[in-house]
Motif scaffolding. Structure first.
Motif, PDB file in Angstrom:
ATOM      1  N   GLU A 162      16.868  38.161  10.929  1.00 20.83           N
ATOM      2  CA  GLU A 162      17.570  38.207   9.656  1.00 20.83           C
ATOM      3  C   GLU A 162      18.683  37.165   9.594  1.00 20.83           C
ATOM      4  OE1 GLU A 162      18.793  42.070   8.376  1.00 20.83           O
ATOM      5  OE2 GLU A 162      16.718  42.687   8.037  1.00 20.83           O
ATOM      6  N   ILE A 210      14.872  38.547   5.731  1.00 23.08           N
ATOM      7  CA  ILE A 210      15.452  39.888   5.681  1.00 23.08           C
ATOM      8  C   ILE A 210      14.352  40.880   5.315  1.00 23.08           C
ATOM      9  CG2 ILE A 210      17.080  41.382   4.454  1.00 23.08           C
ATOM     10  CD1 ILE A 210      18.849  38.892   4.059  1.00 23.08           C
ATOM     11  N   THR A 267      22.455  44.803   1.801  1.00 16.01           N
ATOM     12  CA  THR A 267      21.974  44.063   2.972  1.00 16.01           C
ATOM     13  C   THR A 267      22.076  42.561   2.738  1.00 16.01           C
ATOM     14  OG1 THR A 267      20.448  45.856   3.538  1.00 16.01           O
ATOM     15  CG2 THR A 267      19.995  43.702   4.501  1.00 16.01           C
ATOM     16  N   LYS A 327      25.582  40.921   3.045  1.00 17.34           N
ATOM     17  CA  LYS A 327      26.138  40.645   4.375  1.00 17.34           C
ATOM     18  C   LYS A 327      25.996  39.185   4.762  1.00 17.34           C
ATOM     19  CE  LYS A 327      23.681  43.586   6.672  1.00 17.34           C
ATOM     20  NZ  LYS A 327      23.156  44.405   7.796  1.00 17.34           N
TER      21      LYS A 327
END
Length: 288
Positions: free
Chosen positions: A255, A268, A283, A286
């Motif tokens: 990722e 991802i 997610t 980030k």
């Protein structure tokens, strides 16, 4: 209350950044990142009422639709794979908040379930398919894309790329040993009672990648040579074989966010039952 003339009303809407439908204008969307690309990974799409759902590496049609809506609502711009290739290999620009959608394994659900949802939202996606599973009928396997379906997808602007021809499998490297990914380990040759030599191993994986490139060219025409590693597994021999096969970008399951300098592409994992639309946005955030 005094009524605004139409021109003044429209000017006010422009200044406030709100359209007549209440959505923020694209020019006012926050640039989360620039000159970078986030690549999302999916596998299978199923109906929520399907037997056995949910399963690992699977999202529902409702869930996938919610993902695409959330990406749009949060200002992410979904671009096609060839746009990403031009960014990574030719230095061409991409829009702010660029996202690429990828699917692995070539399941038929990409055509029957994901494709209508992608069309609904007007966004592109690509699938890394396994050649042998589309060339040969496997009655016990989940249905995979046919070449006719893939031709229709390519005509509609969707991408089809390599997930190897027949190396998405585990094999034994020694009698009684633990199975290992076929692309990264020499195989145990039962009939010869020995393990592949280093040269035999390198020739096998190089032949697989080269043959898959040829199958894609023969069936679908010219396209960029890309590879998604089965199980995300690779080693120095794999990288060398990919280079010899003329493969420009290699897609991992690590990722992160990608710059134009990255040849090992971060992805991802968005394609799990627990990944709600809110969880997906959190997610991605980030890696801004």
């Amino acid at each position: 209350m005094r009524r605004l003339i139409p021109g003044l009303a429209f000017l006010l809407l422009l200044l406030t950044g709100v359209t007549l439908t209440g959505h923020t204008l694209q020019s006012e969307v926050e640039a989360h990142y620039e000159n970078k690309v986030i690549v999302l990974l999916y596998h299978d799409v199923q109906e929520p009422e399907a037997a056995g759902f949910p399963q690992p590496s699977t999202v529902s049609t409702v869930q996938f639709d919610a993902h695409l809506k959330a990406l749009k609502d949060h200002g992410y711009q979904i671009i096609g794979m060839e746009d990403y290739v031009r960014f990574a290999l030719q230095g061409k620009p991409v829009p702010a908040n660029a996202v690429v959608l990828t699917f692995d394994d070539g399941y038929e659900s990409f055509y029957t379930r994901a494709y209508p949802i992608l069309q609904k939202h007007g966004v592109p996606a690509s699938n890394f398919m396994i050649g042998a599973l589309s060339d040969t009928y496997h009655p016990d396997a989940e249905p995979h894309l046919t070449w006719d379906q893939m031709r229709e997808l390519v005509r509609a602007g969707y991408g089809i790329y390599s997930h190897t021809y027949d190396s998405h499998r585990m094999l034994h490297t020694a009698p009684g040993g633990q199975p290992q990914p076929a692309l990264t380990h020499p195989a145990y040759l039962t009939q010869r009672n020995r393990t592949e030599s280093a040269e035999e191993y390198r020739r096998r994986i190089r032949s697989d990648l080269t043959f898959m490139n040829e199958r894609l060219r023969a069936e679908l025409g010219n396209h960029s040579r890309l590879l998604a590693f089965p199980y995300g597994a690779y080693n120095e021999e794999t990288l060398q074989a990919a280079e010899e096969a003329g493969i420009g970008l290699l897609f991992t399951i690590k990722e992160g966010i990608n710059t134009a300098a990255d040849r090992l592409v971060y992805r991802i994992n968005a394609g799990e039952p627990y990944m709600t639309a809110d969880a997906l946005i959190a997610t991605i955030s980030k890696y801004h």
